[in-house]
Design an enzyme around this catalytic site. Structure first.
Site, PDB file in Angstrom:
ATOM      1  N   SER A  25       0.867  -1.264   0.126  1.00 18.30           N
ATOM      2  CA  SER A  25       0.215  -0.060   0.101  1.00 18.30           C
ATOM      3  C   SER A  25       0.842   1.021  -0.054  1.00 18.30           C
ATOM      4  CB  SER A  25      -0.748   0.165   1.395  1.00 18.30           C
ATOM      5  OG  SER A  25      -1.531  -1.136   1.727  1.00 18.30           O
ATOM      6  N   HIS A  56      -4.627  -0.533  -5.077  1.00 16.88           N
ATOM      7  CA  HIS A  56      -3.499  -1.333  -5.727  1.00 16.88           C
ATOM      8  C   HIS A  56      -3.777  -1.743  -6.880  1.00 16.88           C
ATOM      9  CE1 HIS A  56      -2.282  -3.473  -1.526  1.00 16.88           C
ATOM     10  NE2 HIS A  56      -3.195  -2.661  -1.109  1.00 16.88           N
ATOM     11  N   HIS A  78      -4.286 -10.503  -1.106  1.00 19.98           N
ATOM     12  CA  HIS A  78      -4.516 -10.731   0.141  1.00 19.98           C
ATOM     13  C   HIS A  78      -5.703 -11.912   0.471  1.00 19.98           C
ATOM     14  CE1 HIS A  78      -3.405  -6.282  -0.110  1.00 19.98           C
ATOM     15  NE2 HIS A  78      -2.855  -6.333   0.869  1.00 19.98           N
ATOM     16  N   TYR A  80      -7.657 -11.791   3.031  1.00 21.22           N
ATOM     17  CA  TYR A  80      -9.059 -11.262   3.452  1.00 21.22           C
ATOM     18  C   TYR A  80      -9.873 -10.929   2.317  1.00 21.22           C
ATOM     19  CZ  TYR A  80      -7.042  -6.485   2.710  1.00 21.22           C
ATOM     20  OH  TYR A  80      -6.417  -5.496   1.946  1.00 21.22           O
ATOM     21  N   GLU A  81      -9.272 -10.988   1.103  1.00 22.01           N
ATOM     22  CA  GLU A  81      -9.959 -10.618  -0.074  1.00 22.01           C
ATOM     23  C   GLU A  81     -10.936 -11.649  -0.415  1.00 22.01           C
ATOM     24  OE1 GLU A  81      -8.050  -8.058  -3.384  1.00 22.01           O
ATOM     25  OE2 GLU A  81      -6.410  -8.693  -2.206  1.00 22.01           O
ATOM     26  N   ALA A 108       2.189  -2.209   4.704  1.00 21.77           N
ATOM     27  CA  ALA A 108       1.975  -1.371   5.634  1.00 21.77           C
ATOM     28  C   ALA A 108       1.449  -2.068   6.899  1.00 21.77           C
ATOM     29  CB  ALA A 108       0.828  -0.395   5.201  1.00 21.77           C
ATOM     30  N   MET A 206      -1.779  -7.629   7.469  1.00 21.04           N
ATOM     31  CA  MET A 206      -2.409  -8.488   6.910  1.00 21.04           C
ATOM     32  C   MET A 206      -2.180  -9.275   5.526  1.00 21.04           C
ATOM     33  SD  MET A 206      -6.171  -6.770   7.276  1.00 21.04           S
ATOM     34  CE  MET A 206      -6.274  -5.090   8.311  1.00 21.04           C
ATOM     35  N   SER A 207      -0.730  -9.077   5.516  1.00 20.20           N
ATOM     36  CA  SER A 207      -0.069  -9.594   4.292  1.00 20.20           C
ATOM     37  C   SER A 207       1.033 -10.188   4.484  1.00 20.20           C
ATOM     38  CB  SER A 207       0.147  -8.628   3.022  1.00 20.20           C
ATOM     39  OG  SER A 207       1.101  -7.580   3.715  1.00 20.20           O
ATOM     40  N   ASN A 230       0.268   3.422  11.643  1.00 16.21           N
ATOM     41  CA  ASN A 230      -0.329   3.769  12.706  1.00 16.21           C
ATOM     42  C   ASN A 230       0.125   2.952  14.032  1.00 16.21           C
ATOM     43  OD1 ASN A 230      -1.820   1.450  10.951  1.00 16.21           O
ATOM     44  ND2 ASN A 230      -2.516   1.016  13.085  1.00 16.21           N
ATOM     45  N   HIS A 242      -8.552   3.438   7.120  1.00 13.74           N
ATOM     46  CA  HIS A 242      -8.069   2.861   5.943  1.00 13.74           C
ATOM     47  C   HIS A 242      -7.225   3.872   5.354  1.00 13.74           C
ATOM     48  CE1 HIS A 242      -6.568   0.155   2.760  1.00 13.74           C
ATOM     49  NE2 HIS A 242      -7.089   0.832   1.836  1.00 13.74           N
TER      50      HIS A 242
END
Ligand code: HPA
Length: 264
Positions: A25, A56, A78, A80-81, A108, A206-207, A230, A242
Protein backbone atom coordinates in the site's frame (compact mmCIF):
# COMPACT_ATOMS: atom_id res chain seq x y z
CA UNK A 1 -1.98 -22.66 -14.32
CA UNK A 2 1.54 -21.74 -13.19
CA UNK A 3 3.02 -23.07 -16.41
CA UNK A 4 0.42 -21.26 -18.47
CA UNK A 5 1.11 -17.92 -16.77
CA UNK A 6 4.87 -18.37 -17.09
CA UNK A 7 4.64 -19.39 -20.73
CA UNK A 8 2.43 -16.38 -21.49
CA UNK A 9 5.08 -14.03 -20.04
CA UNK A 10 8.01 -15.86 -21.67
CA UNK A 11 6.28 -15.64 -25.06
CA UNK A 12 6.08 -11.86 -24.66
CA UNK A 13 9.44 -11.02 -23.10
CA UNK A 14 12.94 -12.45 -23.02
CA UNK A 15 13.70 -10.46 -19.85
CA UNK A 16 15.11 -12.68 -17.08
CA UNK A 17 14.53 -11.06 -13.68
CA UNK A 18 16.77 -11.89 -10.72
CA UNK A 19 15.18 -9.86 -7.95
CA UNK A 20 11.47 -9.67 -7.19
CA UNK A 21 9.83 -6.78 -5.37
CA UNK A 22 6.32 -6.65 -3.93
CA UNK A 23 5.07 -3.10 -3.56
CA UNK A 24 2.57 -2.74 -0.72
CA UNK A 25 0.00 0.00 0.00
CA UNK A 26 1.26 3.44 -0.95
CA UNK A 27 4.71 2.21 -1.97
CA UNK A 28 4.15 2.51 -5.69
CA UNK A 29 6.61 5.46 -5.77
CA UNK A 30 9.45 3.08 -6.65
CA UNK A 31 7.92 2.72 -10.10
CA UNK A 32 9.14 6.26 -11.00
CA UNK A 33 12.76 5.12 -10.68
CA UNK A 34 12.43 2.04 -12.86
CA UNK A 35 13.75 1.62 -16.36
CA UNK A 36 10.65 -0.29 -17.47
CA UNK A 37 10.93 -2.88 -20.25
CA UNK A 38 7.56 -4.65 -20.05
CA UNK A 39 4.38 -4.25 -18.02
CA UNK A 40 1.50 -6.70 -17.81
CA UNK A 41 -1.80 -5.86 -16.07
CA UNK A 42 -2.75 -8.84 -13.90
CA UNK A 43 -6.05 -9.16 -15.77
CA UNK A 44 -4.07 -10.00 -18.92
CA UNK A 45 -2.04 -12.88 -17.46
CA UNK A 46 -3.66 -16.34 -17.44
CA UNK A 47 -4.33 -17.56 -13.90
CA UNK A 48 -3.77 -14.18 -12.24
CA UNK A 49 -6.58 -13.00 -10.03
CA UNK A 50 -7.62 -9.35 -10.21
CA UNK A 51 -6.92 -7.25 -7.10
CA UNK A 52 -10.03 -5.98 -5.31
CA UNK A 53 -8.45 -3.40 -2.99
CA UNK A 54 -8.58 0.28 -3.82
CA UNK A 55 -5.14 1.77 -4.24
CA UNK A 56 -3.65 -1.54 -5.45
CA UNK A 57 -3.37 -1.17 -9.21
CA UNK A 58 -2.29 -4.65 -10.19
CA UNK A 59 0.45 -5.19 -12.74
CA UNK A 60 3.69 -7.09 -13.20
CA UNK A 61 6.58 -4.88 -14.27
CA UNK A 62 9.85 -6.09 -15.76
CA UNK A 63 12.44 -3.37 -15.27
CA UNK A 64 16.01 -2.40 -14.48
CA UNK A 65 17.04 -0.44 -11.41
CA UNK A 66 20.73 0.40 -11.06
CA UNK A 67 21.52 -2.40 -13.50
CA UNK A 68 19.57 -5.02 -11.55
CA UNK A 69 16.92 -7.00 -13.43
CA UNK A 70 13.69 -6.76 -11.45
CA UNK A 71 10.23 -8.28 -11.54
CA UNK A 72 7.99 -5.89 -9.65
CA UNK A 73 4.54 -6.82 -8.35
CA UNK A 74 2.68 -3.54 -8.24
CA UNK A 75 -0.27 -4.59 -6.10
CA UNK A 76 -0.72 -7.87 -4.25
CA UNK A 77 -3.44 -10.33 -3.24
CA UNK A 78 -4.56 -10.65 0.35
CA UNK A 79 -6.19 -13.61 2.05
CA UNK A 80 -8.88 -11.29 3.45
CA UNK A 81 -10.06 -10.51 -0.07
CA UNK A 82 -11.41 -14.05 -0.17
CA UNK A 83 -8.72 -15.72 -2.31
CA UNK A 84 -7.38 -19.11 -1.34
CA UNK A 85 -3.75 -19.24 -0.18
CA UNK A 86 -2.64 -20.81 -3.48
CA UNK A 87 -4.01 -17.76 -5.29
CA UNK A 88 -2.38 -15.33 -2.83
CA UNK A 89 1.06 -16.83 -3.57
CA UNK A 90 0.49 -17.58 -7.27
CA UNK A 91 2.52 -14.54 -8.43
CA UNK A 92 5.43 -15.50 -6.13
CA UNK A 93 5.56 -18.92 -7.79
CA UNK A 94 5.44 -17.29 -11.22
CA UNK A 95 8.34 -15.07 -10.14
CA UNK A 96 10.33 -18.20 -9.24
CA UNK A 97 9.57 -19.83 -12.59
CA UNK A 98 10.63 -16.62 -14.37
CA UNK A 99 14.04 -16.82 -12.66
CA UNK A 100 13.72 -14.71 -9.50
CA UNK A 101 16.26 -15.71 -6.82
CA UNK A 102 15.76 -12.90 -4.30
CA UNK A 103 12.60 -11.14 -3.14
CA UNK A 104 12.00 -7.84 -1.35
CA UNK A 105 8.57 -7.64 0.28
CA UNK A 106 7.02 -4.41 1.57
CA UNK A 107 3.83 -3.74 3.49
CA UNK A 108 1.93 -1.26 5.63
CA UNK A 109 1.58 -2.36 9.26
CA UNK A 110 0.37 -1.24 12.65
CA UNK A 111 3.13 -0.61 15.19
CA UNK A 112 2.85 -2.65 18.41
CA UNK A 113 6.26 -1.71 19.82
CA UNK A 114 5.90 1.47 21.93
CA UNK A 115 9.29 2.70 20.66
CA UNK A 116 7.93 2.93 17.11
CA UNK A 117 6.45 6.06 15.60
CA UNK A 118 4.08 6.53 12.71
CA UNK A 119 6.17 6.79 9.55
CA UNK A 120 8.98 4.52 10.81
CA UNK A 121 10.37 1.76 8.62
CA UNK A 122 10.79 -1.65 10.27
CA UNK A 123 13.08 -4.33 8.88
CA UNK A 124 11.23 -7.59 9.50
CA UNK A 125 13.55 -9.93 11.38
CA UNK A 126 11.04 -12.73 11.95
CA UNK A 127 7.36 -13.55 11.54
CA UNK A 128 4.50 -15.08 13.49
CA UNK A 129 1.61 -16.46 11.48
CA UNK A 130 -1.85 -16.12 12.98
CA UNK A 131 -3.45 -16.81 9.63
CA UNK A 132 -5.89 -19.72 9.57
CA UNK A 133 -4.24 -21.34 6.53
CA UNK A 134 -0.86 -21.89 4.90
CA UNK A 135 0.01 -21.88 1.17
CA UNK A 136 1.89 -25.18 1.53
CA UNK A 137 -1.14 -27.11 2.81
CA UNK A 138 -2.16 -29.99 0.55
CA UNK A 139 -0.20 -32.15 -1.86
CA UNK A 140 3.38 -30.89 -2.00
CA UNK A 141 4.72 -29.83 -5.37
CA UNK A 142 8.19 -31.38 -5.16
CA UNK A 143 9.27 -29.38 -8.21
CA UNK A 144 8.81 -26.21 -6.16
CA UNK A 145 10.24 -27.31 -2.81
CA UNK A 146 10.28 -29.87 0.03
CA UNK A 147 7.27 -31.13 2.00
CA UNK A 148 8.40 -29.51 5.24
CA UNK A 149 9.77 -26.07 4.61
CA UNK A 150 12.59 -24.86 6.85
CA UNK A 151 11.70 -21.54 8.50
CA UNK A 152 14.24 -21.02 11.31
CA UNK A 153 15.70 -17.97 9.53
CA UNK A 154 13.19 -16.76 6.92
CA UNK A 155 15.11 -13.56 6.13
CA UNK A 156 18.54 -13.45 4.56
CA UNK A 157 21.19 -12.39 7.08
CA UNK A 158 23.76 -11.10 4.56
CA UNK A 159 21.13 -9.05 2.82
CA UNK A 160 19.93 -7.65 6.15
CA UNK A 161 23.51 -6.56 6.93
CA UNK A 162 23.53 -4.62 3.64
CA UNK A 163 20.25 -2.96 4.63
CA UNK A 164 21.88 -1.75 7.84
CA UNK A 165 24.72 -0.22 5.84
CA UNK A 166 22.31 1.46 3.43
CA UNK A 167 20.17 2.80 6.31
CA UNK A 168 23.22 4.29 8.04
CA UNK A 169 24.36 5.92 4.81
CA UNK A 170 20.89 7.37 4.17
CA UNK A 171 20.53 8.42 7.84
CA UNK A 172 17.36 6.40 8.23
CA UNK A 173 16.54 5.36 11.79
CA UNK A 174 15.67 1.80 10.81
CA UNK A 175 13.56 -0.12 13.32
CA UNK A 176 13.67 -3.92 13.53
CA UNK A 177 11.27 -6.51 14.80
CA UNK A 178 8.75 -9.29 14.48
CA UNK A 179 5.79 -8.99 12.10
CA UNK A 180 2.58 -10.80 13.01
CA UNK A 181 0.35 -11.72 10.08
CA UNK A 182 -3.37 -11.73 10.83
CA UNK A 183 -6.31 -12.60 8.63
CA UNK A 184 -8.27 -9.32 8.67
CA UNK A 185 -10.03 -7.56 7.13
CA UNK A 186 -10.31 -5.63 10.36
CA UNK A 187 -8.05 -3.70 12.65
CA UNK A 188 -7.36 -4.98 16.16
CA UNK A 189 -9.33 -4.54 19.35
CA UNK A 190 -7.34 -3.24 22.32
CA UNK A 191 -7.35 -6.69 23.93
CA UNK A 192 -6.01 -8.18 20.69
CA UNK A 193 -3.26 -5.56 20.52
CA UNK A 194 -2.27 -6.40 24.10
CA UNK A 195 -2.17 -10.09 23.16
CA UNK A 196 -0.13 -9.51 19.97
CA UNK A 197 2.44 -7.52 21.95
CA UNK A 198 2.57 -10.22 24.66
CA UNK A 199 3.32 -12.99 22.17
CA UNK A 200 6.25 -11.04 20.76
CA UNK A 201 4.98 -8.82 17.95
CA UNK A 202 6.44 -5.44 16.99
CA UNK A 203 4.12 -4.86 14.04
CA UNK A 204 0.86 -6.34 12.78
CA UNK A 205 -0.53 -6.57 9.27
CA UNK A 206 -2.66 -8.57 6.86
CA UNK A 207 -0.15 -9.60 4.19
CA UNK A 208 3.45 -10.82 3.68
CA UNK A 209 3.38 -14.04 5.74
CA UNK A 210 2.00 -16.30 2.94
CA UNK A 211 4.45 -14.71 0.47
CA UNK A 212 7.42 -15.35 2.78
CA UNK A 213 6.35 -18.98 3.31
CA UNK A 214 5.95 -19.63 -0.43
CA UNK A 215 9.24 -17.90 -1.31
CA UNK A 216 11.25 -19.79 1.33
CA UNK A 217 9.67 -23.08 0.18
CA UNK A 218 11.23 -22.44 -3.26
CA UNK A 219 14.61 -21.38 -1.81
CA UNK A 220 14.19 -17.69 -2.69
CA UNK A 221 16.16 -15.31 -0.43
CA UNK A 222 13.81 -12.88 1.27
CA UNK A 223 14.04 -9.39 2.73
CA UNK A 224 10.96 -7.62 4.10
CA UNK A 225 10.01 -4.17 5.38
CA UNK A 226 6.99 -2.66 7.09
CA UNK A 227 6.00 0.98 6.92
CA UNK A 228 4.47 1.72 10.33
CA UNK A 229 1.27 3.51 9.36
CA UNK A 230 -0.45 3.67 12.75
CA UNK A 231 0.24 3.01 16.39
CA UNK A 232 -1.51 -0.05 17.76
CA UNK A 233 -0.76 0.30 21.44
CA UNK A 234 -3.24 -0.79 24.12
CA UNK A 235 -3.12 2.50 26.05
CA UNK A 236 -3.85 4.52 22.93
CA UNK A 237 -7.35 4.14 21.59
CA UNK A 238 -6.89 6.60 18.76
CA UNK A 239 -9.17 5.77 15.90
CA UNK A 240 -7.71 5.70 12.42
CA UNK A 241 -9.04 4.80 9.00
CA UNK A 242 -7.83 2.88 5.97
CA UNK A 243 -7.43 6.23 4.17
CA UNK A 244 -5.02 7.44 6.88
CA UNK A 245 -3.08 4.18 6.62
CA UNK A 246 -2.69 4.66 2.85
CA UNK A 247 -1.74 8.35 3.26
CA UNK A 248 1.02 7.57 5.80
CA UNK A 249 2.25 4.66 3.70
CA UNK A 250 2.57 6.99 0.73
CA UNK A 251 4.51 9.60 2.68
CA UNK A 252 6.81 7.24 4.60
CA UNK A 253 7.02 5.12 1.47
CA UNK A 254 9.46 7.67 0.03
CA UNK A 255 11.91 6.75 2.78
CA UNK A 256 11.46 3.07 2.05
CA UNK A 257 11.88 3.67 -1.68
CA UNK A 258 15.27 5.31 -1.06
CA UNK A 259 16.25 2.42 1.21
CA UNK A 260 15.24 -0.20 -1.35
CA UNK A 261 17.11 1.72 -4.06
CA UNK A 262 20.14 1.82 -1.75
CA UNK A 263 19.98 -1.92 -1.17
CA UNK A 264 19.54 -2.70 -4.89
N1 HPA B 1 -3.53 -3.82 11.85
C1 HPA B 1 -3.53 -4.71 10.82
N2 HPA B 1 -3.12 -4.39 9.61
C2 HPA B 1 -2.68 -3.14 9.40
C3 HPA B 1 -2.65 -2.18 10.40
C4 HPA B 1 -3.10 -2.55 11.71
O1 HPA B 1 -3.11 -1.75 12.66
N3 HPA B 1 -2.15 -1.04 9.88
C5 HPA B 1 -1.89 -1.31 8.56
N4 HPA B 1 -2.20 -2.58 8.27
Amino acid sequence: MLQEATQYLKDKTSFVPETGIILGSGLGGLVHYLDIRNRFPYAEIPGFPVSTVEGHSGELIFAYLNGQALLVMNGRFHYYEGYGMETVVFPIRVMHLMGVKRLIITNAAGGLNPDFEVGDIMLIEDIISLLPDNPLRGTNKESLGPRFSEMSAPFDLDWMAKVNQAATKLEIDLKKGVYIGVQGPKLESRAEIHYLRMIGGDAVGMSTVPEVIAARHMGIKVLAFSVITNESIPKVSKIFTHEEVVAVAKKAGEKLVSLVRGVI
